[in-house]
Motif scaffolding. Structure first.
Motif, mmCIF file in Angstrom:
data_model
loop_
_atom_site.group_PDB
_atom_site.id
_atom_site.type_symbol
_atom_site.label_atom_id
_atom_site.label_comp_id
_atom_site.label_asym_id
_atom_site.label_seq_id
_atom_site.Cartn_x
_atom_site.Cartn_y
_atom_site.Cartn_z
ATOM 1 N N LYS A 1 7.991 29.655 -37.955
ATOM 2 C CA LYS A 1 8.731 28.744 -37.094
ATOM 3 C C LYS A 1 8.548 29.066 -35.609
ATOM 4 O O LYS A 1 8.671 28.187 -34.755
ATOM 5 N N LEU A 2 8.251 30.331 -35.311
ATOM 6 C CA LEU A 2 8.156 30.771 -33.922
ATOM 7 C C LEU A 2 6.729 31.149 -33.556
ATOM 8 O O LEU A 2 5.972 31.693 -34.374
ATOM 9 N N VAL A 3 6.407 30.863 -32.290
ATOM 10 C CA VAL A 3 5.153 31.301 -31.690
ATOM 11 C C VAL A 3 5.493 31.956 -30.352
ATOM 12 O O VAL A 3 6.235 31.371 -29.550
ATOM 13 N N PHE A 4 4.969 33.153 -30.132
ATOM 14 C CA PHE A 4 5.168 33.817 -28.838
ATOM 15 C C PHE A 4 3.857 33.763 -28.063
ATOM 16 O O PHE A 4 2.787 34.119 -28.580
ATOM 17 N N GLU A 5 3.953 33.321 -26.811
ATOM 18 C CA GLU A 5 2.789 33.195 -25.947
ATOM 19 C C GLU A 5 2.713 34.394 -25.004
ATOM 20 O O GLU A 5 3.680 34.702 -24.303
ATOM 21 N N ILE A 6 1.537 35.041 -25.019
ATOM 22 C CA ILE A 6 1.283 36.205 -24.164
ATOM 23 C C ILE A 6 0.108 35.865 -23.258
ATOM 24 O O ILE A 6 -0.934 35.404 -23.727
ATOM 25 N N LEU B 1 18.398 28.043 -32.770
ATOM 26 C CA LEU B 1 17.738 27.837 -34.053
ATOM 27 C C LEU B 1 18.671 28.143 -35.223
ATOM 28 O O LEU B 1 18.681 27.424 -36.235
ATOM 29 N N GLU B 2 19.455 29.200 -35.109
ATOM 30 C CA GLU B 2 20.406 29.515 -36.182
ATOM 31 C C GLU B 2 21.485 28.448 -36.286
ATOM 32 O O GLU B 2 21.887 28.061 -37.393
ATOM 33 N N GLN B 3 21.947 27.981 -35.150
ATOM 34 C CA GLN B 3 23.016 26.987 -35.138
ATOM 35 C C GLN B 3 22.563 25.667 -35.783
ATOM 36 O O GLN B 3 23.354 24.995 -36.464
ATOM 37 N N HIS B 4 21.306 25.319 -35.586
ATOM 38 C CA HIS B 4 20.796 24.037 -36.105
ATOM 39 C C HIS B 4 19.766 24.257 -37.201
ATOM 40 O O HIS B 4 18.862 23.436 -37.389
ATOM 41 N N ARG B 5 19.902 25.332 -37.958
ATOM 42 C CA ARG B 5 18.915 25.677 -38.983
ATOM 43 C C ARG B 5 18.670 24.521 -39.945
ATOM 44 O O ARG B 5 17.522 24.202 -40.299
ATOM 45 N N SER B 6 19.731 23.851 -40.386
ATOM 46 C CA SER B 6 19.598 22.787 -41.395
ATOM 47 C C SER B 6 19.030 21.499 -40.830
ATOM 48 O O SER B 6 18.609 20.615 -41.608
ATOM 49 N N ALA B 7 18.978 21.350 -39.508
ATOM 50 C CA ALA B 7 18.520 20.086 -38.904
ATOM 51 C C ALA B 7 17.136 20.209 -38.305
ATOM 52 O O ALA B 7 16.721 19.336 -37.516
ATOM 53 N N LEU B 8 16.413 21.281 -38.631
ATOM 54 C CA LEU B 8 15.128 21.519 -37.986
ATOM 55 C C LEU B 8 13.965 21.522 -38.963
ATOM 56 O O LEU B 8 12.931 22.151 -38.721
ATOM 57 N N ASP B 9 14.122 20.807 -40.070
ATOM 58 C CA ASP B 9 13.012 20.752 -41.030
ATOM 59 C C ASP B 9 11.795 20.051 -40.441
ATOM 60 O O ASP B 9 10.652 20.304 -40.850
ATOM 61 N N GLU C 1 12.550 17.928 -21.627
ATOM 62 C CA GLU C 1 13.920 17.445 -21.774
ATOM 63 C C GLU C 1 14.757 18.540 -22.418
ATOM 64 O O GLU C 1 14.217 19.514 -22.956
ATOM 65 N N PRO C 2 16.104 18.421 -22.378
ATOM 66 C CA PRO C 2 16.948 19.477 -22.951
ATOM 67 C C PRO C 2 16.588 19.789 -24.393
ATOM 68 O O PRO C 2 16.161 18.904 -25.151
ATOM 69 N N LEU C 3 16.772 21.018 -24.796
ATOM 70 C CA LEU C 3 16.353 21.458 -26.123
ATOM 71 C C LEU C 3 17.066 20.690 -27.232
ATOM 72 O O LEU C 3 16.508 20.469 -28.316
ATOM 73 N N ASP C 4 18.315 20.266 -26.957
ATOM 74 C CA ASP C 4 19.040 19.509 -27.988
ATOM 75 C C ASP C 4 18.344 18.207 -28.337
ATOM 76 O O ASP C 4 18.545 17.657 -29.434
ATOM 77 N N ALA C 5 17.509 17.662 -27.427
ATOM 78 C CA ALA C 5 16.788 16.419 -27.729
ATOM 79 C C ALA C 5 15.797 16.612 -28.864
ATOM 80 O O ALA C 5 15.376 15.633 -29.505
ATOM 81 N N LEU C 6 15.402 17.865 -29.115
ATOM 82 C CA LEU C 6 14.490 18.138 -30.214
ATOM 83 C C LEU C 6 15.090 17.761 -31.558
ATOM 84 O O LEU C 6 14.376 17.444 -32.522
ATOM 85 N N LEU C 7 16.421 17.729 -31.635
ATOM 86 C CA LEU C 7 17.079 17.401 -32.902
ATOM 87 C C LEU C 7 16.827 15.947 -33.303
ATOM 88 O O LEU C 7 16.782 15.621 -34.494
ATOM 89 N N GLN C 8 16.660 15.051 -32.322
ATOM 90 C CA GLN C 8 16.430 13.641 -32.610
ATOM 91 C C GLN C 8 14.965 13.250 -32.466
ATOM 92 O O GLN C 8 14.612 12.085 -32.644
#
Length: 675
Positions: free
Chosen positions: A525-530, A481-489, A644-651
C-alpha cells in the motif's frame, strides 16, 4: 589586601597577650588574697592577745589600787578610783567572753573553771565596787585583797591558755591558707594549661581557616574561570565573548578605528566525529583553538561559541586588515591536517566578518549578522570569507530561510500542516484498472492562506528540521490510512517522500520501522520515495534501509533519477521498485533532443533492471504522448490532476485519464515534499 601570614602573626600576638594578662591577673589575685589573709590574721591575733593582756593588766591595777586604799585609810577619792578600776576590769572580762576571744574561750573547755572562778570573784566585788560603791570599809577591803591575790595564778593561766589557743588557731589558719594556695596554684596551672591548649587549638583553627580560605579563593577563581571559559578548549566561552563584545560596542567612538568580528565555522567537523567518534572531535577542537590562538594578536579575543564554531574580536582593525586576517585564518585551517588513529583529515572553515563601525547596538545583533555572513560563506563553498553588508542578497536569502524555519517550527507546534495528494496516472495499457496511485504532498495552512512546501522544506533542510517534518508526515499519513482502512480498497499505492537527512538518520530509521510494524497496514500500500543524491551519498545505509522497508511490504522509488552524476553506475546496487525521472528532463522534452535521449536511456535501463518508471512534472498532452512512445509506465503532473486535500482520495474514482483542472502552469516543486 592583608596577607594570611600577617593575619596569623596578629592572631598569635593577641593570644600571647591574652595569656600574659590572664596569668598575671591570676597571680595578682593570689597576692591580694594572701595579703588579705595575713592582715586578717594579724588583726585577729593582736586583738585577742591585747584583750587578755589588758584584762591581766586591769586585774593587777585593781589589786594595786586596793592595797593603796587600805594603806592610806578612809578617803572617798580612793574609793572612787577603786570602783573605776573594778568597772574597767569587769568590762574587760565581758569583752573576753564576746567576739573571737569569747569563741576561743568556748572552744577551750579546760579554761571554763578559771573563767567561772574569776566570774565569782567579780560578782563578789560588784556589791561594793559596782555602779553605786559603798563607803570606805577597811574590813571588807581587807577581806577582798587575799581573794584577788589568790586568783592571780588563774588570771595568768587564762592569759597563757588564750595565747596557746591563739597560736594553735593561727597555725590551723595558715595550714588552710597553704592548702588554698596550693589549690589556687594548681587551678592556675590548670587554667594556664587550658589557656595554652586553647591557644594551640585557636592557632590550629586559624591555620585551618586560612587554609580553607585559600582553598575557597582558589575554588572561587576556578569557578569564575569556568563561568567565562570553555572547558573543552580553555578559550573564552560564548557568554564571555558577548560580554567583551558588548564592552567594545560601548567603548567604540565614530572617530576611532573599527573592530572586526569573525564567526568561524569548521567545514568538515561532522565528518571527523562520524568517522572517529566524539573523542576525536574534542581533540580537533582543542588543536584548532591552539592554531587560532597562535595566529592572532595578544589583544584580540578568541572564544569557542559552541559546537564547531569560534568567534574572534579583532581590536582596532580596518576592514582591509580584518579581511586579510580572516583569509589568513582560512588558509591556515585549509593547510592544517588533523591526524587521529592513523587517519588524516582536511578541515577548512567558513568565516563571516562583521565590522563594528559604531552603528551596532547589541552584541546579539552583531553575532546574528556574523552568523548570517558565515552561512553565506559556507553556501559559496568550503574555505570562504564573506563580509557582511546591509544590502546583501545572500544575507537576505539567509534571513528569508530563517523566517520560514520559524514559521515551520510554529506550524509543527500548532498543527498547521495539512496533507494533500496528487494522482499518479498509468501511461501503459497493462497498468490500467489496478487502483489509484498517488503521492502525499504537504501544505501550510495559515488562516485562509494555503502555502506550498518549497520554501518551508528548503528551510527545513538548511536548519536540520527535515527528519522532524518527515516524522510528522509519516505519522499523520499512517493515522489517516488506519482511520479509513475499510474505505481504501480502490487505492493501490500511496507514495511518501523521505528527505536526504532522514535517509542518513539511524534514529529516524528506527522510528519508521516501529511505525510500520505497529500499524500492520496491507502490504504494497505504501511507497517511499528517496532522492537519488541522498541514496548515493551513503549507498550502504540506503541499500540496508531499502531492503528493510521491502521486507515490511513497502515499495521504494528512486526520486529525481538522472540528476546524479553516476546514476546508472549506482543503480545496480539499489534494489528499488521505481525510477522517478527528474522533472528537469520533462519540462522541455517536446523541444530538447538531449532530454529525449536521456529519458529514452532511463527507460531502457529500467526495462533491463526490471524497474518501473514514473515521469513527473507533466503539463501538456505533447509531453504525455512522447512519454507513452518511450514506454514510460506512469506520469504525474498538473496535466491531469491538481493537488487536493487527502480526504478527497476517499471519493476519487479509478480512471485512466481523470478530468484535467483548468490551470495554466505548474509551479516547479510546488507539489512535492522534499524535506
Amino acid at each position: 589586601m592583608r596577607s594570611p601570614a600577617a593575619g596569623r602573626s596578629r592572631a598569635l600576638l593577641t593570644i600571647v597577650l591574652a595569656m600574659t594578662l590572664l596569668v598575671g591577673g591570676v597571680g595578682w589575685l593570689q597576692l591580694q588574697q594572701w595579703q588579705a589573709v595575713e592582715r586578717s590574721l594579724a588583726i585577729n591575733r593582736s586583738d585577742i592577745s591585747w584583750n587578755y593582756h589588758q584584762f591581766e593588766l586591769e586585774y593587777l591595777k585593781l589589786l594595786n589600787q586596793l592595797k593603796n586604799t587600805l594603806r592610806e585609810g578612809r578617803r572617798n577619792a580612793d574609793m572612787a578610783e577603786l570602783a573605776l578600776r573594778y568597772q574597767i576590769l569587769a568590762s574587760r572580762f565581758e569583752l573576753l567572753q564576746q567576739g573571737d576571744a569569747g569563741e576561743q574561750l568556748r572552744k577551750q573547755t579546760e579554761l571554763a573553771p578559771v573563767v567561772a572562778s574569776l566570774g565569782r570573784i567579780l560578782a563578789a566585788l560588784d556589791p561594793y565596787l559596782g555602779d553605786d560603791p559603798l563607803p570606805f570599809d577597811a574590813n571588807k577591803l581587807a577581806r577582798m585583797e587575799p581573794l584577788l591575790v589568790g586568783q592571780l595564778g588563774k588570771v595568768r593561766q587564762l592569759v597563757l591558755g588564750s595565747s596557746v589557743a591563739q597560736n594553735h588557731r593561727t597555725t590551723e589558719h595558715l595550714h588552710v591558707i597553704r592548702e588554698q594556695l596550693r589549690t589556687t596554684t594548681a587551678s592556675s596551672s590548670m587554667l594556664a594549661l587550658l589557656v595554652l591548649g586553647f591557644a594551640f587549638m585557636t592557632l590550629r583553627q586559624l591555620r585551618l581557616a586560612h587554609q580553607r580560605n585559600d582553598e575557597l579563593g582558589t575554588l572561587h577563581a576556578e569557578m569564575s574561570h569556568r563561568a567565562t571559559h570553555d572547558a573543552m578548549t580553555g578559550l573564552s566561552n560564548r557568554d564571555e565573548f558577548k560580554r567583551r563584545l558588548g564592552l567594545r560596542l560601548v567603548s567604540l567612538r565614530p572617530q576611532q578605528a573599527e573592530d572586526g568580528v569573525l564567526f568561524i565555522d569548521l567545514d568538515r567537523f561532522k565528518m571527523v566525529n562520524d568517522a572517529c567518534g566524539h573523542h576525536a572531535g574534542d581533540q580537533l577542537l582543542r588543536e584548532v583553538g591552539q592554531l587560532l590562538s597562535q595566529s592572532l594578536n595578544p589583544d584580540d579575543t578568541l572564544a569557542r561559541l559552541g559546537g564547531d564554531e569560534f568567534g574572534v574580536i579583532l581590536h582596532e582593525h580596518s576592514q582591509q586588515q580584518a579581511l586579510r586576517v580572516a583569509e589568513q585564518l582560512c588558509a591556515r585551517l585549509d593547510g592544517y591536517r588533523f591526524v587521529f588513529s592513523g587517519q588524516r583529515f582536511r578541515i577548512g572553515a567558513s568565516v563571516g566578518l562583521v565590522m563594528l563601525n559604531g552603528r551596532w547596538t547589541s552584541a546579539g545583533a552583531v553575532l546574528q549578522a556574523a552568523d548570517s555572513a558565515r552561512y553565506v560563506a559556507k553556501a559559496m563553498g568550503s574555505n570562504r570569507v564573506h563580509l557582511y553588508r546591509e544590502s546583501d542578497c545572500d544575507i537576505e536569502a539567509y534571513r528569508d530561510q530563517m523566517h520560514w524555519m520559524q514559521r515551520l517550527d510554529s506550524a509543527l507546534d500548532q498543527d498547521q500542516l495539512r496533507l494533500y495528494w496528487q494522482r499518479i496516472v498509468p501511461l501503459r495499457e497493462d497498468q490500467l484498472a489496478r487502483g489509484i496511485k498517488g503521492e502525499v504532498l504537504l501544505r501550510l495552512q495559515e488562516g485562509e492562506q494555503l502555502i506550498g512546501p518549497q520554501k518551508l522544506l528548503q528551510a527545513a533542510e538548511r536548519f536540520g528540521m527535515s527528519s522532524r517534518v518527515d516524522c510528522w508526515v509519516i505519522g499523520a499519513t499512517l493515522d489517516w490510512l488506519e482511520q479509513h482502512r475499510s474505505a481504501l480498497d480502490h487505492v493501490a499505492e500511496l507514495a511518501i517522500n523521505l528527505s536526504g537527512q532522514s535517509v542518513g538518520d539511524k534514529a529516524f530509521h528506527r522510528f519508521l520501522i516501529n511505525e510500520l510494524e505497529r500499524r500492520h497496514l496491507p502490504a504494497g500500500k505504501l511507497v517511499f520515495e528517496i532522492t537519488e543524491t541522498a541514496a548515493i551519498a551513503d549507498i550502504d545505509a540506503s541499500r540496508t534501509l531499502i531492503k528493510t522497508l521491502q521486507g515490511l511490504g513497502v515499495k521504494v522509488a528512486l526520486d529525481d533519477f538522472g540528476s546524479g552524476m553516476s546514476s546508472f553506475g549506482y543503480l545496480k546496487n539499489l534494489p528499488v521498485d521505481y525510477l522517478k525521472i527528474d522533472s528537469q528532463f520533462i519540462r522541455e522534452l517536446a523541444h530538447d533532443a538531449y532530454d529525449q535521449v536521456a529519458v529514452q536511456a532511463i527507460c531502457n535501463v529500467a526495462k533491463v533492471t526490471g524497474k518501473l518508471t514514473i515521469a513527473e512534472g507533466i503539463e501538456d498532452a505533447t509531453v504525455e504522448a512522447l512519454l507513452r512512445d518511450y514506454a514510460v509506465d506512469f506520469g504525474q503532473g498538473y496535466h491531469w490532476h491538481q493537488p487536493e486535500p487527502l480526504d478527497a482520495l476517499l471519493q476519487a474514482g479509478v480512471a485512466a485519464e481523470p478530468a484535467r483542472p483548468r490551470l495554466g502552469h505548474q509551479e516547479p516543486g510546488s507539489g512535492r515534499i522534499r524535506p
